[in-house]
Each structure stands twice: as C-alpha cells, then as structure tokens.
Design a protein around this motif. Structure first.
Motif, PDB file in Angstrom:
ATOM      1  N   GLN A 129      28.757 -86.808 129.495  1.00 30.16           N
ATOM      2  CA  GLN A 129      27.806 -86.524 130.563  1.00 30.16           C
ATOM      3  C   GLN A 129      28.152 -87.315 131.820  1.00 30.16           C
ATOM      4  O   GLN A 129      28.102 -86.782 132.938  1.00 30.16           O
ATOM      5  N   ARG A 130      28.503 -88.598 131.645  1.00 30.67           N
ATOM      6  CA  ARG A 130      28.908 -89.410 132.805  1.00 30.67           C
ATOM      7  C   ARG A 130      30.134 -88.799 133.471  1.00 30.67           C
ATOM      8  O   ARG A 130      30.221 -88.733 134.700  1.00 30.67           O
ATOM      9  N   ARG A 131      31.093 -88.365 132.665  1.00 30.26           N
ATOM     10  CA  ARG A 131      32.300 -87.754 133.232  1.00 30.26           C
ATOM     11  C   ARG A 131      31.941 -86.523 134.048  1.00 30.26           C
ATOM     12  O   ARG A 131      32.480 -86.318 135.143  1.00 30.26           O
ATOM     13  N   LEU A 132      31.028 -85.699 133.557  1.00 31.94           N
ATOM     14  CA  LEU A 132      30.656 -84.487 134.275  1.00 31.94           C
ATOM     15  C   LEU A 132      29.975 -84.812 135.602  1.00 31.94           C
ATOM     16  O   LEU A 132      30.324 -84.228 136.640  1.00 31.94           O
ATOM     17  N   LEU A 423      27.798 -73.447 126.356  1.00 24.85           N
ATOM     18  CA  LEU A 423      27.644 -72.003 126.530  1.00 24.85           C
ATOM     19  C   LEU A 423      27.838 -71.243 125.228  1.00 24.85           C
ATOM     20  O   LEU A 423      27.878 -70.007 125.221  1.00 24.85           O
ATOM     21  N   GLY A 424      27.999 -71.969 124.123  1.00 24.95           N
ATOM     22  CA  GLY A 424      28.190 -71.312 122.846  1.00 24.95           C
ATOM     23  C   GLY A 424      29.580 -70.755 122.635  1.00 24.95           C
ATOM     24  O   GLY A 424      29.786 -69.911 121.745  1.00 24.95           O
ATOM     25  N   ARG A 471      32.002 -80.071 125.714  1.00 19.17           N
ATOM     26  CA  ARG A 471      30.643 -79.537 125.835  1.00 19.17           C
ATOM     27  C   ARG A 471      30.455 -78.730 127.115  1.00 19.17           C
ATOM     28  O   ARG A 471      29.806 -77.687 127.110  1.00 19.17           O
ATOM     29  N   TYR A 472      31.074 -79.188 128.209  1.00 13.81           N
ATOM     30  CA  TYR A 472      30.739 -78.625 129.512  1.00 13.81           C
ATOM     31  C   TYR A 472      31.905 -77.831 130.109  1.00 13.81           C
ATOM     32  O   TYR A 472      33.056 -78.284 130.084  1.00 13.81           O
ATOM     33  N   PRO A 473      31.626 -76.650 130.651  1.00 12.16           N
ATOM     34  CA  PRO A 473      32.697 -75.779 131.161  1.00 12.16           C
ATOM     35  C   PRO A 473      33.599 -76.432 132.192  1.00 12.16           C
ATOM     36  O   PRO A 473      34.816 -76.210 132.195  1.00 12.16           O
TER      37      PRO A 473
END
Length: 669
Positions: A129-132, A423-424, A471-473
């Motif tokens: 999350q911090r990276r994003l 996003l699955g 986790r994140y696109p």
C-alpha cells in the motif's frame, strides 16, 4: 453499445479479449464509455465527504477504469501488430483525446490533495500500500499536479499534441518502411541468401501484386540480408533504403515531427520545473538523474569506439556500412570456422520455441505450456498457449511471429491482462511480437541466431508479466521503471547458447541431428566477436537520444535541420563513424519518437549491468537449476513494482550489481 464486448469482463480463460467477436466499430464507443466511467468514478472520489483514506482514494482510483483498461489493452495491441486503415484512423483521432482524459485526472488538484493526505499517513499502511501511494503521488507530481491552472491548461495542450505527433510518426514510419522495401527482378542478385529467405521475399512480392522478390526492411539501420548478399549493388540499395526512411519529403517524411516533438518536450520539461526532457525522464527512473546516465555512457563510449575502430581496421579501412556485416561474417567464418547463415537449418522456429524457450522456462520455473487452438487472437498468425505451474494456471501466452505490412517493425512484448488481485485477475495474458519473414506454405521457418536471441529476450518480458502477482494494477506485471524493465528480458538471453539448452533445440530441420558439439563450442567462442560494432551502433543511438532531449527550450527552437543536428551530435559524442551508423537514425527512431523510450534508450545497457551481474550469479550457483530459477522468480520476476526494483535486486543478489561483468562481456574492461 448493447453488444459491445468491452463493456463487461471477458468470459474467456484469463479474461483473454474476445477477438473473434471484436469489430473495428466497437473500439471508439468503448473508449468513450470507458473515459466517461472513469471521470465519474474520479468525481465520486473527490466528492466523498469522508476523510481521505487508502480505501476511498487509492483503491477507488485503481478500480476506476475497467472498461477503458480493457479496450485500451486490446486496441493498442492491434494498432501495433495489425493496424488496418480503420485502426490507424482511430488511433490518430483517439490518441489526443486519451491524453486529455489522462491529464484531467492527473492534474485534478482535489484528487492530488486526497492522495497527498494518505501519503502523509503512509506509515500506517502495509508495504505494498505504501508503494502504491508513493508511486501514485510521484507520478502525479511529475505530471504537473502541483501547477497552477494556467500552467495545467498549457500542459494539457502540449500533451495532446505530443500524443498526436507520436501516432503520426509511427504511421508515417510504417508506411515509408513498406514503400522502401527493395524490389528485385533478377534472381541472380539474390545470390548468397538462403532458400527460405528467397522464398519469403517471393511471398512478400506476391502479397503486393509484384513480380520477382521483395526485401522488406526491419526497424534497425542494419538489415539481416546484408550479411549474406553477394551482390554489391543490391547491398547498397538495401542500406540506402534503410537509411532513407522518413527523409524523402511528402506525407511520410518524419523530420518535422521530430523537430516539433523535441521542442514540445523541452517546453513541457521547463513547465514542470526541469532543465530539459532528459532530466524529467531520469527523475522517475532507477538512474535518478541525467548525470548518472552520463557517468555510465561516458565510461563506455571511448572503449566501444576503440574496439569498433580496431574491428574496422581488421576488415579494411575502406569498409562501408553496407559491406560491414558481410565482411564481418566472412571474417567470423575464417577465424572461428562458424557460418551463421549455414546454421539456420538448426534453428527451426517451432523447435526453438518448444524445446528451447518453453523447455528452459519449465526447467527453471516449473511452468508448462499447452497450445489452445480453440482460442484466437486478432490475426490468424497469432497462437495462444495456456501457462501453468504446480500451483495452477498462470495465464496465457500469445505469440505473433511473422512480419506483415500492417505490423510495426521490431519486436516487443505487451500485456493484455495483468495479475492484480484487487480486480480479481489471478491470471495474466501476455503477447510477444516479432517480425520474422514468413516463408511459403510448406516451407519451414528457419530463424537466424539473432532472431533466436530476440525470441528468448521477448519471452523474458513475457515471464516477467506472467509471474508478477500483486494486489494493485499500477504495480502489476512489467510496470516498472524503463531502465529496469529490460533486465528480466536480457537475463533470459543467457540461455540461448547454454550447454544445457542449445542441444535441446538446435537440431537439423531435416535430419533431427543435434548441432555438433564442436560447432556449438566455436559458436560460444564467438560471443564477444563484433562487440565493438554492436556496442558502438547502440551507443550512437543512445547518445543521439540524449542529445535531442538535453536541449533546453531555446536550443530546441533553434534546431531546423534534423540531419545536420544528428551529424553534429554524433561528432560531439565521439561516435561519428561512417561505417558504423547509429542503430536508429532520428527519422526512424521509433523507440524515442513513437514509443516510451524518449531520453531512456540508455535503459538497455543500464539494465545490462544488472543482467551481466545476474548471469555471473547463476554461474556461481550452478546455472540452470530449479532452485536458482525459483529464487530469481520469487525475488525479482514475481514482485512487479510492489517494491523498489533495485531493492528487490539487492535482496536477490545480496548487494549492488558490479559493472565489471558487463565490461568484460562487451570487451570494454
């Protein structure tokens, strides 16, 4: 819109775009719907009365554009590899609209304020999350989020125009490259070329309704046929055609596009607070600054040029650019008893793919490949393979091997779907494009050693995209800094001539006999042969890229002659060797003027420092083993951009990369 396939997630395996039902008329409405959907999502984010949080701001932004992401991934894949007239027309029209749409989000002050608030509380977040939030904040800052309204309006205008120019450059280059293909009417002029190369040339001529043979051009200055053509006049024609691209006047001339692009990039950099475009680009790369890039290039150029001059003296001081490849190949045959052209029957494409590229990945990473003939791509040439490991499916690998008039030059990888759990998306869809001439039906596709290396290289990118599960696109797949993204692909080239790999795929197309062991050893002995030329032509293009993009606004405005500027820049950098022209001249430098490598073409050799160091690590630890592959996959390939790439590399290697391995490989020590 009722039947538009982009409005919902594909039901095909790994969410492969349903190319069988996608029609040209689906793209533009989907782009419009996707942009509207994302604008409305951003409006909801900034209007949220709740205090900014990671969930209601960063995660919401990551979820904001499912339709736009789907249509953009499919459309720009097709626009690169099968750009029919309607696709080209839409690309030219949609590019500035997409640029304006992106700017409306990146320059949204209220959105940036929310992201900034989350960033100030980032210590409460987990590492990814911090990276994003850190990456998102930096990107918005460099995009101009902190500018005043007048500056933002100017920036939006600049970005729209630059997007349109990039599209125009690409279209003009593809068209001019097609027009400049060398038409041959006398078969005797083709003496020296292999039978399948002649077959492919005949097929290319027939496809355009021509008699005789057609030698199509690849993207770099040096053309593969130059190493084998015996006819001096035809070699000169081929080289002249290659170097003429974008310079002949008319609608396909790219010189004015180059000049305007450079001027606008310089103006944008100043607007964003940077001295020049190169400084702006380097600020968000692992290099960190133009000075760091210069420090590496200044160390490499003199030694590379010395080596190139030595090689030129060995070939004969009067050697020309059109003759160099042939003379160098003849010298290779004499000194090493290796004839690369004669080895092509041992590099049949299907065996290279299955028993070389795929087999190596299975040994290293435990992945398996199964062709899915029930799944289709955007063109009949596209093949689809399911990829899985012991834990289950990883996604799909698509291969588009052959050249076409509608395909841009060169070779590349891109992602259609990234593995992003938010996003699955548990599986990736990646594609490799090459430009291998397609022989007549029934004739096997024989690769040059260079094409074998290219396939291994691009497949390294594909593995990066398949393995990166985050986790994140924004952090998924190969979305890493430009001067790091080439590292995994270059590492994968180490297996091309490896003693545990080469015997598996280098088998004669007719007899099945393996390449003789003594030939393989001589082939490995030639690995450093010609590195003076290869390194100098690459560095010449790199220095040219840097020269264009280190111009300040006033300096860029003063340049009126592309050819003259190029000559002066090469001379100033000490790489102006007439017999060793830049790998790409300005007028056909697609990486820089139609791609994402502006001021970043140095990325290949910057990444090669890590690559050469990694090769040394594999050699120190037993080479091609499952244990080594698993360590590299988990520490580097599987991380995407979920952590700083250089930190991931240090964790894998146990410290920083040493440049000495690169210097030895390239003969620059």
């Amino acid at each position: 819109m009722a039947d538009n396939p982009f409005l919902s997630r594909s039901t095909l395996p790994a969410a492969l775009p349903p190319f069988a039902v996608i029609r040209d008329e689906h793209y533009e409405p989907a782009f419009e719907a996707g942009m509207l959907e994302q604008r409305e999502a951003v409006d909801r984010i900034v209007a949220d009365p709740a205090p900014p949080s990671f969930a209601n701001t960063l995660e919401a932004l990551e979820r904001s554009a499912p339709v736009l992401d789907r249509v953009a991934a499919a459309f720009f894949t097709v626009a690169s590899a099968h750009a029919t007239a309607p696709v080209r027309d839409l690309e030219e029209r949609i590019a500035p609209r997409l640029a304006a749409h992106a700017d409306a989000i990146r320059l949204n002050g209220a959105l940036f304020a929310r992201i900034d608030a989350v960033w100030h509380d980032r210590e409460a977040l987990d590492p990814e999350q911090r990276r994003l939030v850190e990456r998102t904040r930096i990107e918005l800052q460099l995009a101009g989020a902190a500018l005043d309204d007048a500056a933002k309006a100017e920036l939006t205008t600049l970005n729209e125009r630059l997007s349109a120019l990039s599209t125009r450059f690409d279209a003009a280059l593809v068209a001019d490259t097609n027009e400049l293909a060398v038409h041959v009417l006398e078969e005797r002029e083709l003496a020296g070329l292999a039978a399948d190369t002649v077959s492919a040339a005949r097929r290319a001529a027939r496809a355009r309704g021509l008699e005789g043979w057609l030698l199509t051009l690849v993207l770099p200055t040096g053309q593969p046929v130059l190493a084998d053509l015996e006819h001096v006049g035809l070699r000169e024609r081929v080289m002249a055609a290659s170097r003429a691209r974008g310079t002949r006047g008319g609608e396909h001339d790219t010189r004015e596009i180059v000049l305007e692009t450079v001027r606008l990039r310089a103006r944008r950099a100043r607007l964003l607070g940077f001295r020049d475009h190169a400084g702006l680009v380097a600020a968000d790369e692992t290099a960190g600054s133009s000075e760091a890039v210069s420090a590496l290039l200044d160390r490499l150029v003199p030694a590379a040029v010395r080596n190139a001059r030595r090689e030129q003296a060995e070939l004969g001081d009067d050697v020309t650019a059109a003759d160099w490849a042939r003379l160098a190949e003849q010298r290779r045959r004499r000194e090493f008893d290796v004839d690369l052209a004669a080895l092509r029957p041992w590099f049949e494409a299907e065996r290279v793919l299955r028993d070389g590229v795929f087999a190596t990945a299975e040994r290293l990473y435990g992945v398996r490949f199964a062709e899915r003939t029930d799944l289709v791509g955007y063109h009949p040439d596209v093949r689809v393979f399911a990829v899985a490991d012991e834990d289950g499916p990883l996604g799909l690998y698509l291969l588009d091997l052959y050249t076409r008039d509608e395909k841009r030059g060169g070779a590349w990888m891109n992602s259609l779907v990234d593995r992003a759990s938010l996003l699955g998306e548990a599986q990736a869809v990646v594609i490799n494009n090459l430009n291998v001439p397609k022989p007549d039906a029934g004739t096997p596709t024989l690769l040059t050693l260079d094409s074998v290396e290219t396939l291994f290289h691009e497949f390294g990118h594909a593995l990066h995209g398949l393995f990166a599960a985050v986790r994140y696109p924004k952090l998924a797949g190969t979305n890493v800094p430009r001067d790091f993204v080439e590292f995994p692909s270059q590492v994968n080239e180490m297996w091309v001539l490896h003693p545990d790999v080469l015997p598996g795929y280098a088998r004669h197309v007719e007899t099945g006999e393996p390449l003789p062991a003594d030939v393989a050893e001589r082939l490995r002995a030639t690995a450093a042969y010609g590195q003076g030329f290869a390194t100098t032509e690459y560095l010449a293009a790199t220095m040219l890229d840097q020269a264009w993009h280190r111009l300040r606004v006033e300096e860029a405005d003063a340049v009126t002659d592309v050819v003259a500027f190029e000559a002066d820049a090469l001379a100033a950098a000490g790489v102006d060797l007439p017999a060793v022209p830049p790998r790409y001249a300005s007028t056909y430098f697609a990486h820089v003027f139609a791609g994402g490598y502006s001021a970043a073409y140095y990325a290949y050799i910057w990444s090669e420092v890590l690559d050469a160091d990694t090769v040394a690590w594999f050699e120190e630890h037993g080479g091609l083993t499952r244990e080594n592959g698993e360590r590299f996959r988990r520490a580097v390939l599987g991380r995407g951009n979920a952590e700083d790439p250089l930190e991931a590399y240090r964790a894998f290697r146990g410290g920083d990369a040493s440049i000495e391995h690169l210097l030895r490989r390239r003969g620059l020590a």
